[in-house]
Design a protein around this motif. Sequence first.
Motif, short mmCIF file in Angstrom:
data_model
loop_
_atom_site.label_atom_id
_atom_site.label_comp_id
_atom_site.label_asym_id
_atom_site.label_seq_id
_atom_site.Cartn_x
_atom_site.Cartn_y
_atom_site.Cartn_z
N LEU A 1 11.43 4.67 0.38
CA LEU A 1 11.17 5.19 -0.96
C LEU A 1 11.67 6.62 -1.09
O LEU A 1 11.95 7.11 -2.18
CB LEU A 1 9.68 5.11 -1.28
N GLY A 2 11.76 7.27 0.05
CA GLY A 2 12.38 8.58 0.08
C GLY A 2 11.47 9.76 -0.16
O GLY A 2 10.40 9.65 -0.76
N GLY A 3 11.90 10.88 0.39
CA GLY A 3 11.21 12.13 0.13
C GLY A 3 9.93 12.34 0.89
O GLY A 3 9.26 13.36 0.72
N ALA A 4 9.58 11.39 1.76
CA ALA A 4 8.30 11.52 2.45
C ALA A 4 8.46 11.97 3.89
O ALA A 4 9.47 11.71 4.54
CB ALA A 4 7.57 10.18 2.41
N ARG A 5 7.47 12.69 4.35
CA ARG A 5 7.46 13.13 5.74
C ARG A 5 6.25 12.47 6.39
O ARG A 5 5.12 12.63 5.91
CB ARG A 5 7.32 14.65 5.77
N THR B 1 -7.94 8.17 -2.94
CA THR B 1 -6.51 8.48 -3.09
C THR B 1 -6.12 8.69 -4.55
O THR B 1 -5.37 7.90 -5.13
CB THR B 1 -5.63 7.34 -2.54
N PRO B 2 -6.63 9.76 -5.14
CA PRO B 2 -6.33 10.02 -6.56
C PRO B 2 -4.93 10.60 -6.76
O PRO B 2 -4.49 10.77 -7.89
CB PRO B 2 -7.39 11.05 -6.93
N GLY B 3 -4.24 10.83 -5.68
CA GLY B 3 -2.96 11.53 -5.77
C GLY B 3 -3.10 12.88 -5.08
O GLY B 3 -4.23 13.38 -4.93
N PRO B 4 -2.00 13.44 -4.63
CA PRO B 4 -2.07 14.71 -3.90
C PRO B 4 -2.61 15.82 -4.81
O PRO B 4 -2.46 15.75 -6.02
CB PRO B 4 -0.62 14.97 -3.49
N LEU C 1 0.84 -1.20 0.00
CA LEU C 1 0.00 0.00 0.00
C LEU C 1 0.87 1.25 0.00
O LEU C 1 0.61 2.21 -0.74
CB LEU C 1 -0.92 0.00 1.23
N ALA C 2 1.91 1.23 0.81
CA ALA C 2 2.82 2.38 0.87
C ALA C 2 3.42 2.66 -0.51
O ALA C 2 3.48 3.81 -0.96
CB ALA C 2 3.92 2.12 1.89
N ARG C 3 3.84 1.60 -1.16
CA ARG C 3 4.42 1.77 -2.49
C ARG C 3 3.43 2.37 -3.47
O ARG C 3 3.73 3.31 -4.20
CB ARG C 3 4.89 0.42 -3.05
N ALA C 4 2.24 1.81 -3.46
CA ALA C 4 1.22 2.29 -4.40
C ALA C 4 0.91 3.76 -4.15
O ALA C 4 0.76 4.55 -5.10
CB ALA C 4 -0.05 1.45 -4.25
N LEU C 5 0.86 4.12 -2.91
CA LEU C 5 0.50 5.49 -2.58
C LEU C 5 1.68 6.45 -2.85
O LEU C 5 1.48 7.58 -3.30
CB LEU C 5 0.05 5.57 -1.12
N HIS C 6 2.87 5.97 -2.56
CA HIS C 6 4.05 6.79 -2.84
C HIS C 6 4.15 7.02 -4.35
O HIS C 6 4.45 8.13 -4.82
CB HIS C 6 5.31 6.07 -2.33
N ALA C 7 3.85 5.98 -5.09
CA ALA C 7 3.91 6.09 -6.55
C ALA C 7 2.90 7.12 -7.05
O ALA C 7 3.11 7.77 -8.08
CB ALA C 7 3.65 4.73 -7.19
N ARG C 8 1.83 7.25 -6.33
CA ARG C 8 0.83 8.25 -6.72
C ARG C 8 1.25 9.66 -6.35
O ARG C 8 0.54 10.61 -6.62
CB ARG C 8 -0.50 7.94 -6.04
N GLY C 9 2.35 9.76 -5.66
CA GLY C 9 2.88 11.09 -5.38
C GLY C 9 2.74 11.58 -3.95
O GLY C 9 3.18 12.68 -3.62
#
Lengths: 340, 340
Positions: free
Chosen positions: A216-220, A334-337, A178-186
Motif C-alpha cells: 500500500l506504500g508509505g508505511a514503516r 484504532t481511531p486513526g493516528p 486488516l492491514a488495508r483497513a488500518l492503512h486506510a485509517r492513516g
Amino acid sequence: MTPRVTLTDVAREAGVSLATASRAINGNKNRKVRDDIRERVHAAAEKLRYSPDANAQAMARGETKQLGLIVHSITDPYFSAIASGVMVAAERRGFVVTLASTQSNANRERELVELLSSQRAHALVVVGGRRADPAVLAALTGALAEHRRTGGATVLVGQAVLETDTVVIDNVDGARSLARALHARGYRDVAILAGPADHLTAQERAQTFAQELALLGGARTTMVHSRFTRDGGRDATQDVLRSARPELIFAVNDVMALGALAALTDAGLRVPQDVSLAGFDDIDALQDVTPRLTTVHLPLHDIGIAATDLAFAAPAPEPRVVRVQGTVTIRDSTPGPPGR
Amino acid sequence: MTPRVTLTDVAREAGVSLATASRAINGNKNRKVRDDIRERVHAAAEKLRYSPDANAQAMARGETKQLGLIVHSITDPYFSAIASGVMVAAERRGFVVTLASTQSNANRERELVELLSSQRAHALVVVGGRRADPAVLAALTGALAEHRRTGGATVLVGQAVLETDTVVIDNVDGARSLARALHARGYRDVAILAGPADHLTAQERAQTFAQELALLGGARTTMVHSRFTRDGGRDATQDVLRSARPELIFAVNDVMALGALAALTDAGLRVPQDVSLAGFDDIDALQDVTPRLTTVHLPLHDIGIAATDLAFAAPAPEPRVVRVQGTVTIRDSTPGPPGR
DNA sequence: TTGTAGGCGTTATCAA
DNA sequence: TTGATAACGCCTACAA
C-alpha cells in the motif's frame, strides 16, 4: 466395594441368554427381540442398576465412543472457545471428549496423539498453529497417519500443512484485510508483535500484514518476535518501546494484544490516544476490555463444530479443507493516528 | 486401513510368548524378563509400530487410566482455570482427562456422572456449585455413590453437601471478609447481584455478605437474583438501576461483575466514580479489565490440583474435606463511596 | 525366567 | 426370535 453388575447378571435375572440381553439393551437397530422379553430385560437392568462397560463394548465392537481433542492450553480463551464447539458437536453424537493440552510443546503434541490413539479414540482433533520445523511436522504427520491407518479419523485446525482433513483459518485474508483497513485509517508507522518466528499462524499473520502495508506504500514497519502468549505480548511491547513509539501496534493474536495493552499502560501510554492497538481472533474476553480492541473476528465456537463435523464425515479419498474467513472488526483502539 | 498390530504380533515377531511380551513391555515393576529378551521384544514392538490398546488393558486390569472431569462450562474462566489444574495433576500420573460440561443443567450433571462412570473412569471430579434442590442433590449423590461402590473415586469441588471427598471453597469466610473490608471503606448502600436463588455457592456468598453488613450496622442492602453468568450480571444490574443507584454493587462472581460493569458503562455510569463494584473468584480475565476489580482471590489452578490429589489419595473411611480460603483483594473499583 | 491357559464384559456369528 | 460360543487384546495366576 461391590463388584460391577454385568450383562450376564442381567441376563440371569431376566431369565434369558446373554446374547438376548445384549440385543435387548443395545437394540442393534434391528429390533429382533420380542417386546415382552425386551421389557423383562430392561426391568432386570433397572433393578440391578446395570451400567454397560464402555471399555468392554469398545473391545467387542472394535471402536470407541471417544473423541480425542488436543489443544495448546485450555485456559487460553481461543482454545477454550474452540473446545466448547467440539464438545457440543461430539456430545450431540453421544461421544465423550478426551482432552489433552500440549502447553505449546510440539513434541508433546505428537506424544498426545499417540496417547489418545492408544485410547482408540474414534477421531482425533488437533487444534493450534503448527511449527515450521519439518522434523516436528513429519513426526506429527506420522502419528496421525498411523491413527488413520487403523480406521481412525484425524482433523487439524490451523493451516493445511498435513495430509489430513483440516479446518483452515484464512490468516492471510484476515491479515491483509486488516492491514488495508488500518492503512486506510492513516496508520503508517507500525510495530508488529509477530509471535514465535517458526509459528506458522504467527508467520502468516505477521508477514501478510507487513507485506500488505508495504504494498500500500508509505508505511514503516518493524517486527518483533516473542512467545504467542500474553506475557509474550507484554515483553515484545516493552522491547518496542525501548527504541520507538509507533502509531500502531498489531499483535498477531488477541491474547498478545492484551499483554501489549498492559505494557503500554504500565509505560504510561494511553490506547488509543498515544498508541493504537489491534489484535486477531476476537476472543470473548475482549468484550470486557477498555478500550474496545480492533481485531479480526473468528467464529471460534463454530470452528470447533466444523472440525468435529469433519471428524464424523464419511472418510474421503482426498484430504478435505474447510476454509474459515475472519471478519475485520474495527473498534475503539484504532481511531486513526493522532493529529489527523 | 490396516488392522491394528497387537501384542500377539509383537510376540511372534520377537519369537517369545504373549506373556513374555506383555511382561517385557509393561515391566510390571517386577522386572522378570531377561534383558536380551526384553530388548528383542521392544525392538519388535518398535519395528511393528505397536501401540497398546488402552481399552483391552483396562478390561484385563479392571481399571482405566482415565479421570472424568465435569464442569459447567469450559469457556468460563473459573472452570477452565480449575480444569487446567486437574489436567496437569492427572497428566503427571499418566492419566487422560475426559471432559464433559453440563451447561449448568443439574440433571445433565447426573447423566454425565453415569456416562463417565460407564467409561470406567478411575476417578470422577465434579466442579461447580450445587443446587439446593434436594431431589437433584439426591440423584447426584446416588450416581456418585454408585461409582464409588465399584471402586471408583469421586471428588467434588464446591460445598461439602455430599458424602464424598470435597474441596470446599470457603465462601462464607471470603464473603464475610470482603463485606468487612468494604464496610470499613465506608460503603453503606449496596446492591447484591445474588445469582440464582437455589445455587448454593451464590447463596453462601450473597447471604453472608448481606448478614455481615447488617451485623456491622448502618447499611442498606438490596438483593437481586439472576443467572450466574455475565448476562445474568448485566440483567441484574439493569434491574437495580431502574429503581436506585447504590454506592456499591457486589456480584457473587467475577463473571457476573463483568456483566455488571458492561451494564453500568452502557448506562453512562463510571466505575468507581459513580458506582463501585466488587466480585468474587479473581479469574485471570480480570487483569485486563479497567478499572481493576476488587474481588476475593481464589487459587483456582491449585484447587484443581487439590481435587485431583484427593482423587488419587488412598481411599479413606470417612469423606475428606480440603478447605480453601479466599483472599480479599481490594483494587481500584472500590476506593470508597463518593464524597468522603 | 518363560510359557500355558483362563478370564475381563460385550458383541457377533451361526445354528437351532 | 433366541441361545451357544467364539472372538476382541491384554493380563496374570499357575505350571514348567
